[in-house]
Design a protein around this motif. Structure first.
Motif, PDB file in Angstrom:
ATOM      1  N   ARG A   9       0.839  -1.150  -0.066  1.00 17.48           N
ATOM      2  CA  ARG A   9      -0.207   0.152   0.009  1.00 17.48           C
ATOM      3  C   ARG A   9       0.806   1.172  -0.154  1.00 17.48           C
ATOM      4  N   ASP A  10       0.252   2.271  -0.516  1.00 17.90           N
ATOM      5  CA  ASP A  10       0.792   3.499  -0.625  1.00 17.90           C
ATOM      6  C   ASP A  10       1.288   4.345   0.888  1.00 17.90           C
ATOM      7  N   THR A  11       2.464   4.647   1.225  1.00 15.57           N
ATOM      8  CA  THR A  11       2.606   5.226   2.368  1.00 15.57           C
ATOM      9  C   THR A  11       1.997   6.462   2.655  1.00 15.57           C
ATOM     10  N   GLN A  12       1.487   7.022   1.805  1.00 18.16           N
ATOM     11  CA  GLN A  12       0.789   8.178   1.984  1.00 18.16           C
ATOM     12  C   GLN A  12      -0.746   8.279   2.344  1.00 18.16           C
ATOM     13  N   GLY A  13      -1.034   6.899   2.503  1.00 17.53           N
ATOM     14  CA  GLY A  13      -2.341   6.493   3.005  1.00 17.53           C
ATOM     15  C   GLY A  13      -3.554   6.604   1.882  1.00 17.53           C
ATOM     16  N   SER A  14      -4.533   7.014   2.114  1.00 19.79           N
ATOM     17  CA  SER A  14      -5.748   7.240   1.167  1.00 19.79           C
ATOM     18  C   SER A  14      -5.724   8.620   0.488  1.00 19.79           C
ATOM     19  N   GLY A  15      -6.569   8.679  -0.306  1.00 19.31           N
ATOM     20  CA  GLY A  15      -7.021   9.933  -0.857  1.00 19.31           C
ATOM     21  C   GLY A  15      -6.789   9.924  -2.288  1.00 19.31           C
ATOM     22  N   GLN A  53      13.902  -3.410   4.150  1.00 16.89           N
ATOM     23  CA  GLN A  53      12.972  -4.247   4.945  1.00 16.89           C
ATOM     24  C   GLN A  53      11.760  -4.294   4.095  1.00 16.89           C
ATOM     25  N   ASP A  54      10.619  -3.697   4.684  1.00 15.53           N
ATOM     26  CA  ASP A  54       9.500  -4.064   4.135  1.00 15.53           C
ATOM     27  C   ASP A  54       8.845  -2.543   3.295  1.00 15.53           C
ATOM     28  N   LEU A  55       9.829  -1.924   2.944  1.00 15.87           N
ATOM     29  CA  LEU A  55       9.420  -0.547   2.275  1.00 15.87           C
ATOM     30  C   LEU A  55      10.256  -0.500   0.913  1.00 15.87           C
ATOM     31  N   LEU A  56       9.447  -0.280  -0.023  1.00 21.60           N
ATOM     32  CA  LEU A  56       9.857   0.291  -1.450  1.00 21.60           C
ATOM     33  C   LEU A  56       9.666   1.580  -1.458  1.00 21.60           C
ATOM     34  N   THR A  57      10.914   2.300  -1.613  1.00 18.76           N
ATOM     35  CA  THR A  57      11.056   3.833  -1.792  1.00 18.76           C
ATOM     36  C   THR A  57      11.742   4.059  -2.892  1.00 18.76           C
ATOM     37  N   GLY A  58      11.450   5.211  -3.301  1.00 15.80           N
ATOM     38  CA  GLY A  58      12.287   5.776  -4.612  1.00 15.80           C
ATOM     39  C   GLY A  58      11.344   6.851  -5.112  1.00 15.80           C
ATOM     40  N   ASN A  59      11.198   6.929  -6.528  1.00 12.66           N
ATOM     41  CA  ASN A  59      10.848   7.892  -7.301  1.00 12.66           C
ATOM     42  C   ASN A  59       9.706   7.226  -8.207  1.00 12.66           C
ATOM     43  N   TYR A  60       8.770   8.103  -8.618  1.00 13.60           N
ATOM     44  CA  TYR A  60       8.100   7.630 -10.223  1.00 13.60           C
ATOM     45  C   TYR A  60       8.147   8.786 -11.007  1.00 13.60           C
ATOM     46  N   PHE A  61       7.875   8.536 -12.176  1.00 13.39           N
ATOM     47  CA  PHE A  61       8.103   9.472 -13.266  1.00 13.39           C
ATOM     48  C   PHE A  61       7.375   9.606 -14.358  1.00 13.39           C
ATOM     49  N   LYS A  62       7.176  10.577 -14.960  1.00 13.93           N
ATOM     50  CA  LYS A  62       5.814  10.755 -16.169  1.00 13.93           C
ATOM     51  C   LYS A  62       6.665   9.603 -17.410  1.00 13.93           C
ATOM     52  N   THR A  63       5.651   9.215 -18.312  1.00  7.44           N
ATOM     53  CA  THR A  63       5.924   8.380 -19.274  1.00  7.44           C
ATOM     54  C   THR A  63       7.127   8.862 -20.335  1.00  7.44           C
ATOM     55  N   LYS A  64       7.006  10.159 -20.327  1.00  6.77           N
ATOM     56  CA  LYS A  64       8.101  10.884 -21.447  1.00  6.77           C
ATOM     57  C   LYS A  64       9.451  10.852 -20.894  1.00  6.77           C
ATOM     58  N   ASP A  65       9.606  10.712 -19.548  1.00  9.03           N
ATOM     59  CA  ASP A  65      11.026  10.729 -18.893  1.00  9.03           C
ATOM     60  C   ASP A  65      11.415   8.931 -19.014  1.00  9.03           C
ATOM     61  N   LYS A  66      11.736   8.616 -19.982  1.00  6.14           N
ATOM     62  CA  LYS A  66      12.288   7.240 -20.298  1.00  6.14           C
ATOM     63  C   LYS A  66      13.549   7.087 -19.539  1.00  6.14           C
ATOM     64  N   GLU A  67      14.504   7.929 -19.442  1.00  6.28           N
ATOM     65  CA  GLU A  67      15.714   7.943 -18.567  1.00  6.28           C
ATOM     66  C   GLU A  67      15.448   8.070 -17.125  1.00  6.28           C
ATOM     67  N   PHE A 107       6.049   2.565  -0.972  1.00  4.03           N
ATOM     68  CA  PHE A 107       5.004   1.785  -0.807  1.00  4.03           C
ATOM     69  C   PHE A 107       5.568   0.793   0.328  1.00  4.03           C
ATOM     70  N   VAL A 108       4.455   0.358   1.323  1.00  3.53           N
ATOM     71  CA  VAL A 108       4.822  -0.321   2.621  1.00  3.53           C
ATOM     72  C   VAL A 108       4.176  -1.797   2.150  1.00  3.53           C
ATOM     73  N   LYS A 109       4.996  -2.894   2.366  1.00  2.00           N
ATOM     74  CA  LYS A 109       4.238  -4.256   2.624  1.00  2.00           C
ATOM     75  C   LYS A 109       3.402  -4.381   3.702  1.00  2.00           C
ATOM     76  N   THR A 110       2.201  -4.870   3.271  1.00  4.73           N
ATOM     77  CA  THR A 110       1.372  -5.157   4.591  1.00  4.73           C
ATOM     78  C   THR A 110       1.188  -6.509   4.795  1.00  4.73           C
ATOM     79  N   VAL A 111       0.917  -6.810   6.412  1.00  2.52           N
ATOM     80  CA  VAL A 111       0.794  -8.172   6.611  1.00  2.52           C
ATOM     81  C   VAL A 111      -0.562  -8.669   7.124  1.00  2.52           C
ATOM     82  N   ASP A 112      -0.617  -9.814   6.518  1.00  3.67           N
ATOM     83  CA  ASP A 112      -1.913 -10.228   6.775  1.00  3.67           C
ATOM     84  C   ASP A 112      -2.011 -10.777   8.244  1.00  3.67           C
ATOM     85  N   PRO A 113      -2.746 -10.311   9.212  1.00  2.00           N
ATOM     86  CA  PRO A 113      -2.664 -10.733  10.558  1.00  2.00           C
ATOM     87  C   PRO A 113      -3.103 -12.080  10.831  1.00  2.00           C
TER      88      PRO A 113
END
Length: 143
Positions: free
Chosen positions: A51-57, A111-125, A134-140
Motif C-alpha cells: 500500500r502507498d505510504t501516503q495513505g488514502s486520498g 526491509q518492508d518498504l519500497l522507496t524511490g521515485n515515480y516518473f512521467k512516461t516521457k521521462d524514459k531515462e 510503498f509499505v508491505k502489509t501483513v495479513d494478521p
C-alpha cells in the motif's frame, strides 16, 4: 474565417501528436525494462500485498498485490496494472491504466518498504522523479 479554423485544428492536432510521441508505449515496455534495469539477477522478492505510504486520498496510489516470478513483476496497485522487473535490489515498475502507460517507477527495497521515485512516461531515462514509497502489509491471520 473557415481557413483560420482549419489552420487552428491542424496545428492543434500536430501539437497533440508531438506531445504524445515521446511517451513510453505499451509495446515498448519489455525492451525498456530490460534496458533501464541492467538485467542483474534479483536479490529480493517483493511478492505480497503493498500500500502507498501516503495513505488514502486523491493523490495516493492505493493498495494492491504484486507477484514476482524470477525477475518479472505483475500485479495491481490501486487502479493501475503493474508490469516490472527486479534488478539486484532495485525495482522498476510500469503503471498502466486501460492499456496506456501512465507512469514508471524506480524503487529500492529496505526491509518492508519500497522507496524511490515515480516518473512521467516521457521521462524514459528516469531523470526527473517525484518521491513515492510503498509499505508491505501483513495479513494478521497469517502470523
Amino acid at each position: 474565417m473557415r481557413s483560420f479554423i482549419t489552420v487552428f485544428l491542424t496545428l492543434s492536432l500536430i501539437f497533440v501528436i508531438s506531445c504524445a510521441s515521446g511517451a513510453l508505449k505499451q509495446i515498448e515496455i519489455d525492451p525498456w525494462l530490460n534496458t533501464i534495469s541492467g538485467s542483474k539477477p534479483p536479490e529480493i522478492d517483493i511478492t505480497g500485498k503493498w500500500r502507498d505510504t501516503q495513505g488514502s486520498g486523491f493523490f495516493a496510489w492505493g493498495e494492491g498485490y504484486l507477484h514476482q516470478e524470477q525477475n518479472k513483476i505483475r500485479g495491481v496497485i490501486g487502479d493501475y496494472n503493474i508490469n516490472g522487473v527486479v534488478s539486484g535490489k532495485t525495482v522498476y515498475l510500469v503503471f498502466l491504466y486501460r492499456g496506456k502507460v501512465y507512469y514508471t517507477a524506480r524503487l529500492e527495497m529496505f526491509q518492508d518498504l519500497l522507496t524511490g521515485n515515480y516518473f512521467k512516461t516521457k521521462d524514459k531515462e528516469q531523470k526527473r522523479g517525484y518521491p513515492t514509497s510503498f509499505v508491505k502489509t501483513v495479513d494478521p491471520t497469517r502470523q
